[in-house]
Write a protein that holds these residues in place. Sequence first.
Motif, PDB file in Angstrom:
ATOM      1  N   PRO A  13      20.650  -2.272 -15.751  1.00 54.15           N
ATOM      2  CA  PRO A  13      19.533  -2.758 -14.932  1.00 54.15           C
ATOM      3  C   PRO A  13      20.012  -3.695 -13.816  1.00 54.15           C
ATOM      4  O   PRO A  13      20.894  -4.530 -14.019  1.00 54.15           O
ATOM      5  CB  PRO A  13      18.654  -3.502 -15.944  1.00 54.15           C
ATOM      6  N   GLY A  14      19.413  -3.528 -12.655  1.00 54.03           N
ATOM      7  CA  GLY A  14      19.746  -4.368 -11.515  1.00 54.03           C
ATOM      8  C   GLY A  14      20.698  -3.731 -10.534  1.00 54.03           C
ATOM      9  O   GLY A  14      20.864  -4.219  -9.414  1.00 54.03           O
ATOM     10  N   TRP A  15      21.349  -2.634 -10.928  1.00 56.50           N
ATOM     11  CA  TRP A  15      22.267  -1.940 -10.031  1.00 56.50           C
ATOM     12  C   TRP A  15      21.476  -1.063  -9.060  1.00 56.50           C
ATOM     13  O   TRP A  15      20.510  -0.403  -9.442  1.00 56.50           O
ATOM     14  CB  TRP A  15      23.250  -1.082 -10.817  1.00 56.50           C
ATOM     15  N   ARG A  16      21.925  -1.045  -7.802  1.00 53.51           N
ATOM     16  CA  ARG A  16      21.248  -0.267  -6.778  1.00 53.51           C
ATOM     17  C   ARG A  16      22.251   0.597  -6.028  1.00 53.51           C
ATOM     18  O   ARG A  16      23.420   0.238  -5.874  1.00 53.51           O
ATOM     19  CB  ARG A  16      20.511  -1.185  -5.787  1.00 53.51           C
ATOM     20  N   LYS A  17      21.744   1.751  -5.604  1.00 50.35           N
ATOM     21  CA  LYS A  17      22.551   2.708  -4.844  1.00 50.35           C
ATOM     22  C   LYS A  17      22.114   2.709  -3.390  1.00 50.35           C
ATOM     23  O   LYS A  17      20.913   2.689  -3.096  1.00 50.35           O
ATOM     24  CB  LYS A  17      22.394   4.106  -5.442  1.00 50.35           C
ATOM     25  N   SER A  39      24.455  -8.984  -8.665  1.00 46.96           N
ATOM     26  CA  SER A  39      24.831 -10.183  -7.904  1.00 46.96           C
ATOM     27  C   SER A  39      25.077  -9.889  -6.433  1.00 46.96           C
ATOM     28  O   SER A  39      25.376 -10.802  -5.663  1.00 46.96           O
ATOM     29  CB  SER A  39      26.084 -10.814  -8.524  1.00 46.96           C
ATOM     30  N   GLY A  40      24.998  -8.608  -6.023  1.00 46.62           N
ATOM     31  CA  GLY A  40      25.173  -8.252  -4.625  1.00 46.62           C
ATOM     32  C   GLY A  40      26.561  -7.778  -4.260  1.00 46.62           C
ATOM     33  O   GLY A  40      26.833  -7.529  -3.080  1.00 46.62           O
ATOM     34  N   LYS A  41      27.449  -7.617  -5.229  1.00 45.45           N
ATOM     35  CA  LYS A  41      28.805  -7.157  -4.950  1.00 45.45           C
ATOM     36  C   LYS A  41      28.786  -5.676  -4.589  1.00 45.45           C
ATOM     37  O   LYS A  41      28.137  -4.873  -5.262  1.00 45.45           O
ATOM     38  CB  LYS A  41      29.723  -7.408  -6.147  1.00 45.45           C
ATOM     39  N   LYS A  42      29.520  -5.288  -3.539  1.00 46.29           N
ATOM     40  CA  LYS A  42      29.504  -3.928  -3.021  1.00 46.29           C
ATOM     41  C   LYS A  42      30.698  -3.141  -3.555  1.00 46.29           C
ATOM     42  O   LYS A  42      31.819  -3.638  -3.594  1.00 46.29           O
ATOM     43  CB  LYS A  42      29.535  -3.954  -1.487  1.00 46.29           C
ATOM     44  N   PHE A  43      30.448  -1.869  -3.924  1.00 51.47           N
ATOM     45  CA  PHE A  43      31.494  -0.997  -4.451  1.00 51.47           C
ATOM     46  C   PHE A  43      31.495   0.295  -3.648  1.00 51.47           C
ATOM     47  O   PHE A  43      30.462   0.940  -3.470  1.00 51.47           O
ATOM     48  CB  PHE A  43      31.262  -0.698  -5.935  1.00 51.47           C
TER      49      PHE A  43
END
Length: 254
Positions: A13-17, A39-43
């Motif tokens: 939960p909380g992860w966005r694409k 937390s807003g970290k980009k992958f």
Amino acid sequence: MEKKRSDCPALPPGWRKEKVIRKSGLSAGKSDVYYYSPSGKKFRSKPQLSRYLGNEVDLGCFDFRTGKMLPGKMQKNKQRLRHDLLGLAKGGKPDLNTALPIRQTASIFKQPVTKVTSHPSNKVKADLQRASEQPRQLFWERRLKGLQSSDVSEEVLRTMSLPKGLQGVGPDSSDDTLLSAIASALHMSSAPITGQTTVAAEKNPAIWLNTSQPLCKSFTVTDEQIREQELKVHQARRSLEDALMADDGLKTDR
């Protein structure tokens, strides 16, 4: 660029694409996919995502482009696991991913190739040596220097003591490096272990080193040495059995 963000149910939960569609240039119409942690970290790639999540989520069946778990990949993984288990049951060797670090300069970019067409005037020569012998990194065992193995209680295990007749070959040769080289050769090769049999390897190992043999001078094992080792193993086994019997006796008395 057009950006579209959405939730990713396949991740915690909380992860966005995020899907970014390019609007201009030669790559117009193509899209890039990114993922953002709570937390807003980009992958930007699946390996980055795997390293960050660790054992929290199994990404083996995760499709990075769609953000979904693909049942087809899951079925293939199960079939591969079943095949490996059947191979072990038939006496095969397990794939422990213990291949030696043969080469570390493999390029991830596409390399140009030469297309050979059939024509009466063409003469194609096959380089059999290049096809059978792959480049190997010399003295890779030195990268293991300073590493120590420990048991489940994090107590450092005692290292083995090598016979005095074994002498290392190569720069900065130490007992730890020699032990790593011999252990790797015994594990990866079914050929006899003889060491470096040429004198030239001792003078300039960087040129004349036989990469299929460990980093040690040529040696022979006599029958007497084998009997001595068997006796030591037998004595160690007897000592362990006596210690276990004594421990059982103490428990019985209690």
